[in-house]
Design a protein around this motif. Structure first.
Motif, PDB file in Angstrom:
ATOM      1  N   GLY A  50      -0.117  12.482 -17.066  1.00 48.80           N
ATOM      2  CA  GLY A  50       1.451  11.837 -17.140  1.00 48.80           C
ATOM      3  C   GLY A  50       2.788  13.185 -17.547  1.00 48.80           C
ATOM      4  O   GLY A  50       3.449  13.096 -15.903  1.00 48.80           O
ATOM      5  N   ILE A  51       2.938  13.289 -18.196  1.00 50.31           N
ATOM      6  CA  ILE A  51       3.416  14.646 -18.889  1.00 50.31           C
ATOM      7  C   ILE A  51       3.508  14.997 -18.114  1.00 50.31           C
ATOM      8  O   ILE A  51       4.512  16.037 -17.549  1.00 50.31           O
ATOM      9  N   ALA A  52       1.933  16.421 -17.512  1.00 51.94           N
ATOM     10  CA  ALA A  52       2.596  17.364 -16.414  1.00 51.94           C
ATOM     11  C   ALA A  52       2.999  17.068 -14.840  1.00 51.94           C
ATOM     12  O   ALA A  52       3.355  17.403 -14.685  1.00 51.94           O
ATOM     13  N   ALA A  53       2.535  16.097 -15.004  1.00 43.28           N
ATOM     14  CA  ALA A  53       3.166  15.867 -14.009  1.00 43.28           C
ATOM     15  C   ALA A  53       4.276  14.780 -13.436  1.00 43.28           C
ATOM     16  O   ALA A  53       5.467  15.717 -12.308  1.00 43.28           O
ATOM     17  N   ALA A  54       5.404  15.180 -14.308  1.00 40.59           N
ATOM     18  CA  ALA A  54       6.840  14.716 -14.413  1.00 40.59           C
ATOM     19  C   ALA A  54       7.448  15.668 -14.887  1.00 40.59           C
ATOM     20  O   ALA A  54       7.970  16.214 -13.835  1.00 40.59           O
ATOM     21  N   TYR A  55       6.846  16.732 -15.099  1.00 45.49           N
ATOM     22  CA  TYR A  55       7.356  18.393 -15.305  1.00 45.49           C
ATOM     23  C   TYR A  55       6.945  18.879 -13.816  1.00 45.49           C
ATOM     24  O   TYR A  55       7.165  19.835 -13.196  1.00 45.49           O
ATOM     25  N   GLY A  56       5.707  18.717 -13.280  1.00 46.72           N
ATOM     26  CA  GLY A  56       5.275  19.642 -11.389  1.00 46.72           C
ATOM     27  C   GLY A  56       5.786  18.298 -11.075  1.00 46.72           C
ATOM     28  O   GLY A  56       6.725  19.020 -10.150  1.00 46.72           O
ATOM     29  N   ILE A  57       6.608  17.463 -10.865  1.00 44.91           N
ATOM     30  CA  ILE A  57       7.594  16.387  -9.746  1.00 44.91           C
ATOM     31  C   ILE A  57       8.885  17.492 -10.484  1.00 44.91           C
ATOM     32  O   ILE A  57       9.329  17.799  -9.274  1.00 44.91           O
ATOM     33  N   ALA A  58       9.855  18.163 -11.655  1.00 48.33           N
ATOM     34  CA  ALA A  58      10.031  18.983 -11.610  1.00 48.33           C
ATOM     35  C   ALA A  58      10.125  19.681 -10.867  1.00 48.33           C
ATOM     36  O   ALA A  58      11.291  20.891 -10.571  1.00 48.33           O
ATOM     37  N   LEU A  59       9.226  20.560 -11.326  1.00 52.33           N
ATOM     38  CA  LEU A  59       8.974  22.035 -10.362  1.00 52.33           C
ATOM     39  C   LEU A  59       9.076  22.003  -8.562  1.00 52.33           C
ATOM     40  O   LEU A  59       9.940  22.596  -7.782  1.00 52.33           O
ATOM     41  N   GLY A  60       8.944  20.947  -8.423  1.00 56.19           N
ATOM     42  CA  GLY A  60       8.525  20.431  -6.949  1.00 56.19           C
ATOM     43  C   GLY A  60      10.093  20.396  -6.638  1.00 56.19           C
ATOM     44  O   GLY A  60      10.822  20.789  -5.303  1.00 56.19           O
ATOM     45  N   ALA A  61      10.800  19.734  -7.276  1.00 53.19           N
ATOM     46  CA  ALA A  61      12.562  19.174  -6.986  1.00 53.19           C
ATOM     47  C   ALA A  61      12.984  20.670  -7.023  1.00 53.19           C
ATOM     48  O   ALA A  61      13.710  20.834  -6.002  1.00 53.19           O
TER      49      ALA A  61
END
Ligand code: MRU
Length: 345
Positions: A50-61
C-alpha cells in the motif's frame, strides 16, 4: 534498514527477493518499475504494498507532461489502473489508490494534484507507522512471558515498511516488554518468506526462533509445544474471514483442533468493509514456475502442470481475536468490526 524510502523525486526499495543473501536497493523515478517491483515481490506484504503503491502513484503523476486538468487526469487513470492490476488480494493496495483518488477531488490543476499525491503517500506512510506501532503494543498483552509462538510468512518491518509490523510487530513489542518469547517460523513455501525474511528480521531483533517447514506445524501444535499462533492478513472481510499467505488456513484449523489460540494482527486499512465474507476475496494465482523451482534450482520434472494460489482464506470461526490499532476485536466479528469502523476510521 529501510524497506521503503521516499527521496523527494524517486523511491528507494529494499529488494526482498534478494534477501537474506544480498541487501540490494532499487532506486527509481519510474512508476512502472514500482508496479513491476510489487508484481515480483521485491516489495511485498500488504501494508508495504500500500505504501509503495501510494508513492508509486505520486511518481506516475510527477512524470505526466500534459498540464490541462482533463488530459492530466486521463493519463493519471492509466497509472491507477497499472497499480490496481499489480496484485489483487492485499486490500491495502486498493486503499492507497482510493485515498489518492480522493486527494484529487478539490485540486484545481496538475501542479496541485502532483503535490497532493506526494503528500497523501507521506500521510499514508505516517498513518501506517503509527498503526503498526499501536497494534503491536496492544497485541503484546496477548503474549505471556515464556510463550512459544508460531507464525507464518513474513509480517515485520519488511512486510509493512514500518518499524514494527503486524504479527512480528506484536512479537517485537512483547520482547521489548522484557518477555521471553520463542518463535516457531513456518518456512512458507513456495517463496520462503518465513525462511528467508522472518528469520533475517528475528536475528536482527535478537529474538530466539526455530525455523520449521510448513508441514511440521501440526506436529508441534499437537504436542503442546505452541502457546499461540499469530499471523498477519492481506484482506479481512467485514465478518472477520481473513485472507493471508497460502498455508495459513491449515495452521488455523490445526490450532483450533489442539485448543491453541489463533490471532490475526492487521491495521484497519486491511479490513475491507465492502465485502461480507471471505468468499468475495480475490485470490491471486501466481506463475507455476514458482512451484517448479527453489531460488532458480529446478526441483520438478519438465512439462508438468502446477497450481499456485498465493493466499487462502481462514474462516472467522477459527480466529480467536483480531489485533488492530483501534483495539483487539473479538467475536462476534460482524458487529465488533463494524463498531471499530464507526469509532476510529
Ligand atoms: O505474497 P506476500 O509475501 O506479499 O504475502 C504477505 C503475507 O501474506 C503477509 O502475511 C501479509 O501481507 C500480512 S503482513 C503485514
Amino acid at each position: 534498514m529501510k524497506t521503503i524510502e521516499w527521496l523527494g523525486d524517486r523511491i528507494k526499495l529494499l529488494d526482498q527477493t534478494e534477501l537474506p543473501l544480498r541487501e540490494i536497493y532499487l532506486e527509481t523515478a519510474d512508476y512502472k518499475e514500482v508496479v513491476s517491483a510489487i508484481k515480483q515481490l521485491k516489495v511485498r506484504g500488504a501494508p508495504a504494498i500500500g505504501i509503495a503503491a501510494a508513492y508509486g502513484i505520486a511518481l506516475g503523476a510527477i512524470s505526466i507532461k500534459v498540464t490541462d486538468r482533463e488530459s492530466f487526469l486521463n493519463e493519471l487513470q492509466t497509472v491507477f489502473s497499472d497499480f490496481a492490476g499489480s496484485r489483487p488480494t492485499a486490500v491495502n493496495l486498493f486503499y492507497a489508490i482510493k485515498r489518492q483518488k480522493q486527494a484529487i477531488a478539490d485540486k484545481a490543476n496538475a501542479t496541485d494534484i502532483k503535490q497532493a499525491m506526494v503528500d497523501t503517500a507521506a500521510l499514508i506512510n505516517r498513518e501506517e507507522e503509527k498503526a503498526m506501532s499501536d497494534l503491536s503494543k496492544a497485541g503484546a498483552d496477548l503474549l505471556k512471558d515464556g510463550f512459544k509462538v508460531l507464525t507464518h510468512c513474513n509480517t515485520g518491518q519488511l512486510a509493512t515498511g514500518t518499524s514494527y509490523g503486524t504479527a512480528l510487530g506484536v512479537i517485537k513489542a512483547a520482547a521489548e516488554q522484557g518477555k521471553n518469547i520463542m518463535v516457531y517460523v513456518d518456512e512458507t513455501r513456495p517463496l520462503l518468506q518465513g525462511a528467508r525474511l522472518t528469520t533475517w528480521e528475528l536475528l536482527q531483533l535478537k529474538i530466539p526462533f526455530k525455523l520449521i517447514t510448513d508441514n511440521m506445524a501440526g506436529h508441534f501444535l499437537s504436542r503442546g509445544q505452541i502457546d499461540c499462533v499469530i499471523v498477519g492478513a492481506d484482506r479481512i472481510a467485514s465478518n472477520g474471514d481473513t485472507a493471508n499467505k497460502i498455508g495459513t488456513y491449515p495452521v488455523a484449523v490445526l490450532a483450533h483442533e489442539n485448543h491453541v489460540p489463533f490471532y490475526v494482527a492487521a491495521p484497519v486499512s486491511t479490513i475491507d468493509s465492502s465485502i461480507g465474507s471471505g468468499d468475495e476475496i480475490p485470490i491471486e494465482e501466481r506463475d507455476p514456475e514458482e512451484i517448479f523451482q527453489i531460488r532458480g534450482v529446478r526441483i520438478a520434472p519438465q512439462n508438468i502442470s502446477a497450481l499456485n494460489p498465493a493466499f487462502d482464506v481462514t474462516p472467522n470461526k477459527y480466529i480467536s481475536a483480531i489485533v488492530t490499532q483501534n483495539g483487539i476485536i473479538k467475536k462476534p466479528y460482524k458487529r465488533n468490526i463494524k463498531s471499530i469502523f464507526q469509532e476510529g476510521h
